[in-house]
Design an enzyme around this catalytic site. Structure first.
Site, PDB file in Angstrom:
ATOM      1  N   GLU A 279       0.835  -1.209   0.000  1.00  0.00           N
ATOM      2  CA  GLU A 279       0.000   0.000   0.000  1.00  0.00           C
ATOM      3  C   GLU A 279       0.863   1.250   0.000  1.00  0.00           C
ATOM      4  OE1 GLU A 279      -3.154  -0.312  -0.668  1.00  0.00           O
ATOM      5  OE2 GLU A 279      -2.795  -2.456  -0.567  1.00  0.00           O
ATOM      6  N   TRP A 282       1.928   1.705  -3.489  1.00  0.00           N
ATOM      7  CA  TRP A 282       0.892   2.325  -4.340  1.00  0.00           C
ATOM      8  C   TRP A 282       0.949   3.845  -4.190  1.00  0.00           C
ATOM      9  CZ3 TRP A 282      -1.929   0.711  -8.284  1.00  0.00           C
ATOM     10  CH2 TRP A 282      -2.194  -0.657  -8.431  1.00  0.00           C
ATOM     11  N   TRP A 311     -20.530  10.178 -20.314  1.00  0.00           N
ATOM     12  CA  TRP A 311     -20.963  10.141 -18.917  1.00  0.00           C
ATOM     13  C   TRP A 311     -22.333  10.786 -18.800  1.00  0.00           C
ATOM     14  CZ3 TRP A 311     -17.858   7.036 -16.353  1.00  0.00           C
ATOM     15  CH2 TRP A 311     -16.494   6.972 -16.672  1.00  0.00           C
ATOM     16  N   ASN A 346     -10.820   2.103   2.816  1.00  0.00           N
ATOM     17  CA  ASN A 346     -10.401   1.881   1.428  1.00  0.00           C
ATOM     18  C   ASN A 346     -11.384   1.010   0.636  1.00  0.00           C
ATOM     19  OD1 ASN A 346      -8.445   1.949  -0.817  1.00  0.00           O
ATOM     20  ND2 ASN A 346      -8.277  -0.242  -0.371  1.00  0.00           N
ATOM     21  N   TRP A 364     -16.063  10.345 -13.423  1.00  0.00           N
ATOM     22  CA  TRP A 364     -15.198  10.158 -12.261  1.00  0.00           C
ATOM     23  C   TRP A 364     -14.689  11.483 -11.713  1.00  0.00           C
ATOM     24  CZ3 TRP A 364     -10.163  11.931 -13.018  1.00  0.00           C
ATOM     25  CH2 TRP A 364      -9.748  12.109 -14.345  1.00  0.00           C
ATOM     26  N   TRP A 387      -9.523   7.061  -8.102  1.00  0.00           N
ATOM     27  CA  TRP A 387     -10.704   7.311  -8.939  1.00  0.00           C
ATOM     28  C   TRP A 387     -10.513   6.736 -10.342  1.00  0.00           C
ATOM     29  CZ3 TRP A 387     -15.607   8.282  -8.265  1.00  0.00           C
ATOM     30  CH2 TRP A 387     -16.000   8.659  -6.980  1.00  0.00           C
TER      31      TRP A 387
HETATM   32  P1  FAD Z   1      -3.518   1.679   5.304  1.00  0.00           P
HETATM   33  O1  FAD Z   1      -4.235   0.537   4.716  1.00  0.00           O
HETATM   34  O2  FAD Z   1      -3.012   1.539   6.668  1.00  0.00           O
HETATM   35  O3  FAD Z   1      -2.303   2.024   4.310  1.00  0.00           O
HETATM   36  C1  FAD Z   1      -1.152   2.772   4.736  1.00  0.00           C
HETATM   37  C2  FAD Z   1      -0.960   3.970   3.872  1.00  0.00           C
HETATM   38  O4  FAD Z   1      -0.671   3.594   2.540  1.00  0.00           O
HETATM   39  C3  FAD Z   1      -2.162   4.878   3.779  1.00  0.00           C
HETATM   40  O5  FAD Z   1      -2.249   5.731   4.898  1.00  0.00           O
HETATM   41  C4  FAD Z   1      -1.895   5.623   2.481  1.00  0.00           C
HETATM   42  O6  FAD Z   1      -1.008   6.692   2.658  1.00  0.00           O
HETATM   43  C5  FAD Z   1      -1.217   4.568   1.638  1.00  0.00           C
HETATM   44  N1  FAD Z   1      -2.191   3.894   0.776  1.00  0.00           N
HETATM   45  C6  FAD Z   1      -2.971   2.846   1.094  1.00  0.00           C
HETATM   46  N2  FAD Z   1      -3.698   2.458   0.033  1.00  0.00           N
HETATM   47  C7  FAD Z   1      -3.362   3.283  -0.972  1.00  0.00           C
HETATM   48  C8  FAD Z   1      -3.769   3.384  -2.323  1.00  0.00           C
HETATM   49  N3  FAD Z   1      -4.649   2.544  -2.882  1.00  0.00           N
HETATM   50  N4  FAD Z   1      -3.253   4.373  -3.070  1.00  0.00           N
HETATM   51  C9  FAD Z   1      -2.344   5.229  -2.557  1.00  0.00           C
HETATM   52  N5  FAD Z   1      -1.915   5.173  -1.282  1.00  0.00           N
HETATM   53  C10 FAD Z   1      -2.415   4.209  -0.504  1.00  0.00           C
HETATM   54  N6  FAD Z   1      -5.467   7.766  -0.060  1.00  0.00           N
HETATM   55  C11 FAD Z   1      -5.021   8.952   0.382  1.00  0.00           C
HETATM   56  O7  FAD Z   1      -4.069   8.988   1.186  1.00  0.00           O
HETATM   57  N7  FAD Z   1      -5.604  10.119  -0.022  1.00  0.00           N
HETATM   58  C12 FAD Z   1      -6.660  10.140  -0.898  1.00  0.00           C
HETATM   59  O8  FAD Z   1      -7.140  11.219  -1.266  1.00  0.00           O
HETATM   60  C13 FAD Z   1      -7.162   8.894  -1.352  1.00  0.00           C
HETATM   61  N8  FAD Z   1      -8.260   8.849  -2.167  1.00  0.00           N
HETATM   62  C14 FAD Z   1      -8.693   7.630  -2.622  1.00  0.00           C
HETATM   63  C15 FAD Z   1      -9.794   7.599  -3.512  1.00  0.00           C
HETATM   64  C16 FAD Z   1     -10.253   6.380  -4.007  1.00  0.00           C
HETATM   65  C17 FAD Z   1     -11.431   6.362  -4.968  1.00  0.00           C
HETATM   66  C18 FAD Z   1      -9.630   5.185  -3.613  1.00  0.00           C
HETATM   67  C19 FAD Z   1     -10.126   3.863  -4.137  1.00  0.00           C
HETATM   68  C20 FAD Z   1      -8.555   5.203  -2.724  1.00  0.00           C
HETATM   69  C21 FAD Z   1      -8.075   6.421  -2.231  1.00  0.00           C
HETATM   70  N9  FAD Z   1      -6.984   6.481  -1.326  1.00  0.00           N
HETATM   71  C22 FAD Z   1      -6.521   7.692  -0.900  1.00  0.00           C
HETATM   72  C23 FAD Z   1      -6.247   5.248  -0.947  1.00  0.00           C
HETATM   73  C24 FAD Z   1      -6.735   4.559   0.348  1.00  0.00           C
HETATM   74  O9  FAD Z   1      -8.114   4.391   0.315  1.00  0.00           O
HETATM   75  C25 FAD Z   1      -6.354   5.315   1.620  1.00  0.00           C
HETATM   76  O10 FAD Z   1      -4.988   5.643   1.584  1.00  0.00           O
HETATM   77  C26 FAD Z   1      -6.589   4.440   2.854  1.00  0.00           C
HETATM   78  O11 FAD Z   1      -7.956   4.099   2.943  1.00  0.00           O
HETATM   79  C27 FAD Z   1      -6.164   5.186   4.094  1.00  0.00           C
HETATM   80  O12 FAD Z   1      -6.396   4.428   5.245  1.00  0.00           O
HETATM   81  P2  FAD Z   1      -5.197   3.891   6.145  1.00  0.00           P
HETATM   82  O13 FAD Z   1      -4.285   5.019   6.483  1.00  0.00           O
HETATM   83  O14 FAD Z   1      -5.791   3.135   7.259  1.00  0.00           O
HETATM   84  O15 FAD Z   1      -4.441   2.957   5.123  1.00  0.00           O
END
Ligand code: FAD
Length: 477
Positions: A279, A282, A311, A346, A364, A387
Site C-alpha cells: 500500500e 501504491w 458520462w 479503502n 469520475w 478514482w
Molecule cells: P492503510 O491501509 O493503513 O495504508 C497505509 C498507507 O498507505 C495509507 O495511509 C496511504 O497513505 C497509503 N495507501 C494505502 N492504500 C493506498 C492506495 N490505494 N493508493 C495510494 N496510497 C495508498 N489515499 C489517500 O491517502 N488520499 C486520498 O485522497 C485517497 N483517495 C482515494 C480515492 C479512491 C477512490 C480510492 C479507491 C482510494 C483512495 N486512497 C486515498 C487510498 C486509500 O483508500 C487510503 O490511503 C486508505 O484508505 C487510508 O487508510 P489507512 O491510512 O488506514 O491505510
C-alpha cells in the site's frame, strides 16, 4: 549562517530531511516558515476537515520547534503567485542566508517552487530541496527503455530493490542557537473554511498521536492482510491524514514493517507486513504516475480513449450518491462515513467510486472533486489514482467489465451489517441477510416509516449500461 526551513505538507520534526539538513549546517540558528494560502487551497478543493487538521498540526509543530529554539513564523497570502515575494521578504526580515524545503510534486506546487527558487537565487540566497514525501523519488524507477512504468507489479519489483537504500529515519535535530524572534500565533479560523464539523476527537493532531498509531498498528500488522478489508473493525493503520499532512514520514511507516537480515533491511514476505508495504508502494506509484503524466492531475484520464465515454449528466443521482441515499446500504454507509468523519475505509472508497462511475455512469471527475472536498487525507495523486482505477480510465486500473456488485461486496466484507448500521442506523432492524439482497431489502424498506430509499437504479440494468458504453468506445480495453 542562519537558515530558513519552509514547512509545507511536512508538519513534523522527526525524520524531516529539510529540517535535519538545515539544523546540521546552520551556524546561527534556524527559523521555520509556514505560508497560509487559503485562496489556493479553495481552488484545489482542499477539505475544511483537512485545512483544520493542518492548523492543529501547525500548533503542535510550533511547540516542538520551540523546544529546539526554532520559532515558527506563519504568514499569509491568498494564492501561490504571491508566495515568491513572501518567501523573499521573510528571508530578508529574519536575516537568513539559505532556504530548505522538502519537494512537493503536484504541477502548481512545482511551478510555485521553481518561481521561489528563481527569486531567491537572484538574491544570492541558496536553496536546498530534498525528496522526502515518498520513499522512492518520482522519476527514479524506469523500465529498461528508460520509460516510466505504467503497471504496478513491475514497478513494485524495482521499488523493492531501492526502498531500503536510505532507510534509517532521521532523528529530531539538536537544540539550535537561540534566535531573537517570536513564534507566530497559529490561527484557529480561516476565511472561506468552515471548521464547525471538524472531528479532532477522531484525528488528534501531533507527532505524539502518530507514535501511538504506529505502535498500535505494529502490534496488529500481522493480520493486516485479512483485516484490511473489513470496514467494521479498525484493521488498517488510519495514518493517511498524518501521511498526507506529513505529520509522519513514509520511511517511519516503512520502518514498522521491514525486517533486518545480516545488518541490512529487508522487505517483508509475511502476508500482513508485505501487504502493508504494497500500500505504501501504491502511494509512491501514484505520485510517480502524476509526475510522469501530469495530465492526470489536470482532469484528464490516463487512458485518453476514455474521453469518449458519454458520462451521464445527472445532478439528482449525483446528489443522492453524495448524501448517501442511493438505496444501496453499503454505498450509503460509505458516503455517510465520509461526510461525518472526513475519512472513508479503502474498501468503501472502491465500492462507492465504482458505483458512481459504473452504476450511475457519472464522470469520475465529479466524484474525485467531491472526495477531495471532504477527505481529511485528500491527496491529489492517491485520490486521482483511486478514482481512475475505479473508473477504468487510469493506468493499471480495474478492467471495465469487473463491476462490483454492491450487495456481494457487503455480504463478503460486512456480513453482519455492523458497518452498514453504524452509518445507516435506520436499517438497524433490517435482518442482516436482507441488507445484502435487493429483493428482501426492497420489502423491508417498503415501510415508509423507515425513511430509507429504494435502490436508485437496478444493478443488472446499470451493469449492462456501463458495459455497453465501455464496449462502444472500443480500443484500449
Ligand atoms: P492503510 O491501509 O493503513 O495504508 C497505509 C498507507 O498507505 C495509507 O495511509 C496511504 O497513505 C497509503 N495507501 C494505502 N492504500 C493506498 C492506495 N490505494 N493508493 C495510494 N496510497 C495508498 N489515499 C489517500 O491517502 N488520499 C486520498 O485522497 C485517497 N483517495 C482515494 C480515492 C479512491 C477512490 C480510492 C479507491 C482510494 C483512495 N486512497 C486515498 C487510498 C486509500 O483508500 C487510503 O490511503 C486508505 O484508505 C487510508 O487508510 P489507512 O491510512 O488506514 O491505510
Amino acid at each position: 549562517m542562519r537558515s530558513l526551513v519552509w514547512f509545507r505538507r511536512d508538519l513534523r520534526v522527526t525524520d524531516n530531511s529539510a529540517l535535519a539538513h538545515a539544523a546540521e549546517r546552520s551556524t546561527d540558528g534556524v527559523v521555520g516558515l509556514f505560508i497560509l494560502t487559503p485562496g489556493q487551497w479553495r481552488l484545489h478543493d482542499d477539505a475544511d476537515a483537512k485545512v483544520h487538521f493542518w492548523l492543529q498540526n501547525l500548533q503542535s509543530l510550533s511547540q516542538s520547534l520551540a523546544a529546539l529554539n526554532i520559532p515558527l513564523r506563519v504568514v499569509s497570502c491568498d494564492k501561490f503567485d504571491q508566495v515568491p515575494k513572501l518567501v523573499c521578504q521573510s528571508v530578508s526580515q529574519f536575516g537568513c542566508g539559505d532556504v530548505y524545503f522538502n519537494a512537493e510534486y503536484e504541477v502548481n506546487e512545482r511551478s510555485r517552487d521553481a518561481q521561489v527558487t528563481d527569486a531567491l537565487q537572484s538574491q544570492s540566497i541558496q536553496v536546498h530541496a530534498s525528496d522526502d514525501r515518498v520513499i522512492v523519488r518520482p522519476g527514479k524507477i524506469k523500465t529498461k527503455e528508460d520509460r516510466p512504468y505504467q503497471v504496478f507489479t513491475p514497478y513494485r519489483r524495482v521499488w523493492d530493490t531501492l526502498a531500503c537504500d536510505d532507510m534509517t529515519p532521521l532523528a529530531i535535530p539538536p537544540k539550535q542557537p537561540k534566535v531573537d524572534l517570536k513564534a507566530s500565533k497559529i490561527p484557529t479560523e480561516l476565511a472561506g473554511f468552515d471548521f464547525s464539523a471538524a472531528r479532532p476527537d477522531l484525528w488528534p493532531a501531533g507527532e505524539a498521536e502518530v507514535d501511538k498509531r504506529l505502535a498500535k498498528f505494529k502490534a496488529k500488522i500481522g493480520s493486516y492482510g485479512t483485516d484490511r478489508d473489513i470496514p467494521s473493525i479498525s484493521g488498517t493503520s488510519q495514518l493517511s491524514p498524518y501521511l498526507a499532512a506529513g505529520v509522519v514520514s513514509p520511511r517511519q511507516c516503512l520502518a514498522v514493517a521491514i525486517g533486518r537480515r545480516n545488518g541490512s533491511f529487508t522487505i517483508p514476505s509475511a502476508t500482513g507486513p508485505a501487504t502493508w508495504v504494497s500500500e505504501l508502494t501504491w502511494r509512491d506509484f501514484y505520485t510517480d504516475v502524476m509526475v510522469n503524466a501530469p495530465r492526470v492531475s489536470m482532469h484528464q484520464p490516463f487512458k485518453r480513449s476514455t474521453n469518449k465515454i458519454r458520462w451521464r449528466d445527472d445532478p439528482d443521482d449525483f446528489a443522492a450518491w453524495c448524501e448517501g441515499r442511493t438505496g444501496y446500504p453499503i454505498v450509503d454507509a460509505g458516503m455517510r462515513q465520509l461526510n461525518q468523519t472526513g475519512w472513508m475505509h479503502n474498501r468503501l472508497r472502491m465500492v462507492t467510486a465504482m458505483f458512481l462511475t459504473k452504476h450511475l455512469l457519472i464522470d469520475w471527475r465529479w466524484g474525485e472533486k467531491y472526495f477531495m472536498q471532504k477527505l481529511i487525507d485528500g491527496d491529489l495523486a492517491a485520490n486521482n489514482g483511486g478514482w481512475q482505477w475505479s473508473a477504468s480510465t487510469g493506468t493499471d486500473s480495474v478492467p471495465y467489465f469487473r463491476i462490483f456488485n454492491p450487495f456481494s461486496q457487503s455480504k463478503r466484507f460486512d456480513p453482519d451489517g455492523k458497518y452498514i448500521t453504524r452509518f445507516c442506523p435506520e436499517l438497524g432492524n433490517v435482518p442482516a441477510k436482507a441488507l445484502h439482497d435487493s429483493k428482501k431489502l426492497a420489502d423491508s424498506v417498503g415501510d415508509p416509516t423507515m425513511n430509507y430509499p429504494q435502490c436508485i437504479v437496478d444493478h443488472k440494468f446499470a451493469r449492462q449500461r456501463a458495459l455497453d458504453e465501455f464496449k462502444r468506445i472500443g480500443d484500449a480495453h
